[in-house]
Design a protein around this motif. Structure first.
Motif, mmCIF file in Angstrom:
data_model
loop_
_atom_site.group_PDB
_atom_site.id
_atom_site.type_symbol
_atom_site.label_atom_id
_atom_site.label_comp_id
_atom_site.label_asym_id
_atom_site.label_seq_id
_atom_site.Cartn_x
_atom_site.Cartn_y
_atom_site.Cartn_z
ATOM 1 N N ARG A 1 0.841 -1.201 0.000
ATOM 2 C CA ARG A 1 0.000 0.000 0.000
ATOM 3 C C ARG A 1 0.874 1.250 0.000
ATOM 4 O O ARG A 1 0.604 2.226 -0.690
ATOM 5 C CB ARG A 1 -0.888 -0.038 1.253
ATOM 6 N N LYS A 2 1.965 1.187 0.766
ATOM 7 C CA LYS A 2 2.790 2.374 0.973
ATOM 8 C C LYS A 2 3.747 2.622 -0.194
ATOM 9 O O LYS A 2 3.939 3.764 -0.613
ATOM 10 C CB LYS A 2 3.611 2.151 2.264
ATOM 11 N N VAL A 3 4.327 1.551 -0.733
ATOM 12 C CA VAL A 3 5.444 1.724 -1.669
ATOM 13 C C VAL A 3 5.075 1.419 -3.122
ATOM 14 O O VAL A 3 5.636 2.014 -4.039
ATOM 15 C CB VAL A 3 6.643 0.836 -1.225
ATOM 16 N N ALA A 4 4.121 0.505 -3.333
ATOM 17 C CA ALA A 4 3.881 0.039 -4.705
ATOM 18 C C ALA A 4 3.162 1.092 -5.548
ATOM 19 O O ALA A 4 2.236 1.756 -5.090
ATOM 20 C CB ALA A 4 3.068 -1.248 -4.679
ATOM 21 N N ASP A 5 3.638 1.249 -6.805
ATOM 22 C CA ASP A 5 2.935 2.099 -7.768
ATOM 23 C C ASP A 5 1.841 1.290 -8.445
ATOM 24 O O ASP A 5 0.892 1.839 -8.983
ATOM 25 C CB ASP A 5 3.917 2.568 -8.854
ATOM 26 N N ARG A 6 2.056 0.002 -8.457
ATOM 27 C CA ARG A 6 1.187 -0.880 -9.207
ATOM 28 C C ARG A 6 0.980 -2.140 -8.381
ATOM 29 O O ARG A 6 1.934 -2.686 -7.837
ATOM 30 C CB ARG A 6 1.893 -1.233 -10.519
ATOM 31 N N VAL A 7 -0.260 -2.563 -8.279
ATOM 32 C CA VAL A 7 -0.542 -3.794 -7.540
ATOM 33 C C VAL A 7 -1.203 -4.785 -8.489
ATOM 34 O O VAL A 7 -2.094 -4.420 -9.259
ATOM 35 C CB VAL A 7 -1.468 -3.515 -6.326
ATOM 36 N N ILE A 8 -0.685 -6.007 -8.472
ATOM 37 C CA ILE A 8 -1.206 -7.051 -9.357
ATOM 38 C C ILE A 8 -1.723 -8.178 -8.478
ATOM 39 O O ILE A 8 -0.950 -8.802 -7.736
ATOM 40 C CB ILE A 8 -0.087 -7.557 -10.294
ATOM 41 N N TYR A 9 -3.021 -8.390 -8.526
ATOM 42 C CA TYR A 9 -3.608 -9.456 -7.719
ATOM 43 C C TYR A 9 -3.781 -10.684 -8.595
ATOM 44 O O TYR A 9 -4.516 -10.654 -9.579
ATOM 45 C CB TYR A 9 -4.953 -9.003 -7.133
ATOM 46 N N MET A 10 -3.056 -11.759 -8.258
ATOM 47 C CA MET A 10 -3.161 -12.991 -9.055
ATOM 48 C C MET A 10 -4.049 -13.989 -8.357
ATOM 49 O O MET A 10 -4.070 -14.111 -7.131
ATOM 50 C CB MET A 10 -1.766 -13.590 -9.302
ATOM 51 N N ARG A 11 -4.797 -14.691 -9.182
ATOM 52 C CA ARG A 11 -5.706 -15.694 -8.643
ATOM 53 C C ARG A 11 -5.820 -16.803 -9.679
ATOM 54 O O ARG A 11 -6.100 -16.539 -10.844
ATOM 55 C CB ARG A 11 -7.072 -15.042 -8.404
ATOM 56 N N GLU B 1 -13.387 -10.894 -4.987
ATOM 57 C CA GLU B 1 -12.307 -11.807 -4.594
ATOM 58 C C GLU B 1 -11.140 -11.050 -3.959
ATOM 59 O O GLU B 1 -10.580 -11.483 -2.952
ATOM 60 C CB GLU B 1 -11.796 -12.606 -5.815
ATOM 61 N N LEU B 2 -10.761 -9.921 -4.566
ATOM 62 C CA LEU B 2 -9.670 -9.124 -3.997
ATOM 63 C C LEU B 2 -10.090 -8.550 -2.644
ATOM 64 O O LEU B 2 -9.308 -8.549 -1.683
ATOM 65 C CB LEU B 2 -9.250 -7.999 -4.952
ATOM 66 N N ALA B 3 -11.335 -8.104 -2.571
ATOM 67 C CA ALA B 3 -11.844 -7.568 -1.300
ATOM 68 C C ALA B 3 -11.729 -8.613 -0.202
ATOM 69 O O ALA B 3 -11.258 -8.339 0.906
ATOM 70 C CB ALA B 3 -13.303 -7.129 -1.478
ATOM 71 N N GLU B 4 -12.089 -9.842 -0.561
ATOM 72 C CA GLU B 4 -12.029 -10.927 0.426
ATOM 73 C C GLU B 4 -10.583 -11.235 0.803
ATOM 74 O O GLU B 4 -10.267 -11.421 1.972
ATOM 75 C CB GLU B 4 -12.692 -12.177 -0.175
ATOM 76 N N PHE B 5 -9.701 -11.239 -0.219
ATOM 77 C CA PHE B 5 -8.287 -11.516 0.021
ATOM 78 C C PHE B 5 -7.687 -10.475 0.967
ATOM 79 O O PHE B 5 -6.953 -10.817 1.904
ATOM 80 C CB PHE B 5 -7.522 -11.532 -1.311
ATOM 81 N N ILE B 6 -8.036 -9.198 0.739
ATOM 82 C CA ILE B 6 -7.495 -8.129 1.583
ATOM 83 C C ILE B 6 -8.001 -8.264 3.017
ATOM 84 O O ILE B 6 -7.240 -8.118 3.979
ATOM 85 C CB ILE B 6 -7.859 -6.741 1.007
ATOM 86 N N SER B 7 -9.266 -8.575 3.151
ATOM 87 C CA SER B 7 -9.797 -8.655 4.515
ATOM 88 C C SER B 7 -9.205 -9.857 5.242
ATOM 89 O O SER B 7 -8.915 -9.802 6.433
ATOM 90 C CB SER B 7 -11.326 -8.699 4.501
ATOM 91 N N GLU B 8 -8.971 -10.958 4.504
ATOM 92 C CA GLU B 8 -8.326 -12.128 5.126
ATOM 93 C C GLU B 8 -6.889 -11.801 5.520
ATOM 94 O O GLU B 8 -6.433 -12.168 6.601
ATOM 95 C CB GLU B 8 -8.296 -13.311 4.142
ATOM 96 N N ALA B 9 -6.170 -11.086 4.621
ATOM 97 C CA ALA B 9 -4.771 -10.755 4.884
ATOM 98 C C ALA B 9 -4.658 -9.836 6.092
ATOM 99 O O ALA B 9 -3.727 -9.952 6.889
ATOM 100 C CB ALA B 9 -4.143 -10.110 3.651
ATOM 101 N N SER B 10 -5.621 -8.912 6.258
ATOM 102 C CA SER B 10 -5.515 -7.959 7.362
ATOM 103 C C SER B 10 -5.865 -8.600 8.700
ATOM 104 O O SER B 10 -5.568 -8.064 9.754
ATOM 105 C CB SER B 10 -6.402 -6.735 7.096
ATOM 106 N N GLU B 11 -6.520 -9.765 8.649
ATOM 107 C CA GLU B 11 -6.838 -10.452 9.905
ATOM 108 C C GLU B 11 -5.597 -11.066 10.537
ATOM 109 O O GLU B 11 -5.574 -11.309 11.734
ATOM 110 C CB GLU B 11 -7.865 -11.567 9.644
#
Lengths: 227, 244
Positions: B203-213, B233-243
């Motif tokens: 979030r802080k450093v990346a200019d570009r984020v690529i979500y692979m699934r 799917e990305l929303a779910e991945f982010i919420s899982e990662a933040s847990e």
């Protein structure tokens, strides 16, 4: 009847004993150097060579490790001679010992190479090192450092086993003693002196390997731990 | 600005298992791209293909001007341009920190010992380990070893740096010191692609984020997609990662 020890009669032959000792050391030194070269090469073939070459090296290693050194020496020394090649017996003896120790070295070095983690090779590859550079700097050096104690033991064993070459006429330390025995009939004293000489030789050779190890492997010298 | 990294419909299988099922994305010079996704989504495989540790079987991939599907690729030239850092550091255990860093410049670029030493001291100082020049890898913490691995890559002056889950084996404190070095590199304009689980860092450093699934790019964009994902799917991945 009591047996009178007479070491003087044996020690009087010190020039022969010295000559035999030097011959034994020379045989050990040359077969160590050539044996390491053969072993490192064959271990490379066995871990990364084409299948046919692996088979040849495998046969060589198994054949040598499963037959007596005396029989190998007999065939090599007299076999070479029967092909019409007149080699000094010490050269034949060196070849016989080298062929023998090369097989044992192959197996020990192979174990060392196989202990190198695949990630090391990937790191070297990604840094742009060639195959040869990777082998020399990333594989063989740490592999040898890791198996060095086992190698050193094997080479001391070789030095002691070289006494068997007296049976095919090589006048190394043990061979010289035969001459002293037949001159003096002091078998017991001869064996005592020989035993002590071999013991000293083994200690010296071991110390030599330790010092060489410290010179070759700076990490070992500085940290004092094995890799 | 032309992209320094260009993947078009890249495919890769291991046996019957298709890992990359048509991956496409671009990264421009000076950008930091973070590849995120579940285990098994193909993100590490994609990264390994970029340094040709794996060869692609379909599509096209251009890295710093090198065509990776080309069988006659100049691998030495590719690896001069691309540096890679692994999760398990892979430092050479029989060499000191300085020797680890000097090895490739000496052997691959054939620079003199003195010159290699100067370069090594500079990059090792950059990762904050100048006092560890003569230490051996086993004497260092995981975070320090990883920083040496970064320095070792930097010594070859790459145009692109790849990071394959470089902090996954580290505890949070050591992770921090490695991320700090990476952030500094990003600030200096290094083009970087990182496979990572560190959402905060992405979030802080990346200019570009690529979500692979499942072997494909499911969603890609600026780091804003981590705040406002457009796919569930990305929303779910982010919420899982933040847990975690």
């Amino acid at each position: 009847m009591t047996y009178e020890f007479d070491f003087g009669a044996v020690l009087g032959y010190w020039p022969l004993l010295l000559q035999g000792t030097l011959t034994t050391l020379r045989l050990t030194l040359f077969s160590t150097v050539f044996g390491i070269l053969i072993g490192a090469f064959c271990a490379l073939v066995k871990t990364g060579g084409p299948q046919w070459a692996r088979t040849i090296v495998g046969l060589y290693v198994e054949f040598i490790r499963n037959t007596p050194l005396l029989i190998q020496s007999y065939f090599l020394i007299f076999g070479i001679a029967s092909m019409g090649l007149r080699l000094p017996i010490l050269v034949g003896a060196t070849i016989a010992l080298t062929v023998n120790i090369g097989a044992y070295t192959t197996e020990i070095v192979r174990a060392g190479i196989e202990s190198i983690h695949r990630g090391q090779l990937e790191a070297a590859e990604c840094l742009g090192l060639s195959k040869v550079q990777t082998y020399l700097h990333i594989i063989i050096r740490p592999a040898l450092e890791r198996v060095y104690p086992a190698l050193a033991s094997q080479y001391v064993l070789l030095m002691l086993a070289s006494s068997i070459l007296s049976s095919v006429g090589v006048e190394e330390l043990f061979g010289m003693s035969n001459r002293i025995q037949s001159d003096t009939f002091r078998n017991f004293e001869v064996f005592v002196v020989l035993g002590i000489l071999y013991l000293i030789l083994a200690v010296v050779v071991r110390a030599g390997f330790s010092l060489l190890g410290l010179a070759l492997f700076p990490r070992r010298r500085k940290l004092g731990t094995s890799l | 600005m032309s992209p320094i990294v260009e993947l078009k419909d890249v495919r890769k299988s291991f046996g019957n298992l298709e890992i990359l099922k048509g991956v496409s994305f671009e990264v421009n010079r000076g950008e930091v791209a973070a590849i995120i996704g579940q285990s098994g989504s193909g993100k590490s495989t994609a990264l390994r293909c970029m340094d040709r540790l794996e060869t692609i079987q379909g599509g096209s991939m251009v890295i710093c001007g090198h065509r990776l599907e080309d069988a006659k690729i100049d691998l030495k030239a590719l690896r001069r341009d691309v540096g890679i850092v692994f999760q398990s550091y892979n430092l050479f255990p029989h060499l000191t920190v300085a020797e680890n860093v000097m090895l490739a410049p000496r052997l691959v670029k054939a620079v003199s010992r003195a010159e290699a030493r100067t370069v090594a001291e500079a990059v090792i100082a950059k990762v904050g380990l100048h006092e560890k020049l003569e230490a051996y890898p086993e004497q260092l913490s995981g975070g320090q070893q990883q920083r040496v691995a970064i320095a070792r890559s930097l010594a070859m002056e790459p145009k692109l740096m790849l990071f394959d889950e470089v902090t996954s084996a580290l505890d949070p404190q050591l992770t921090g010191e490695v991320l700090k070095v990476m952030e500094q590199l990003a600030t200096e304009g290094m083009t970087m692609i990182l496979v990572t689980h560190e959402m905060g860092f992405a979030r802080k450093v990346a200019d570009r984020v690529i979500y692979m699934r499942d072997g494909k790019v499911h969603e890609a964009g600026s780091s804003d997609i981590l705040r406002t994902p457009s796919t569930p799917e990305l929303a779910e991945f982010i919420s899982e990662a933040s847990e975690h």
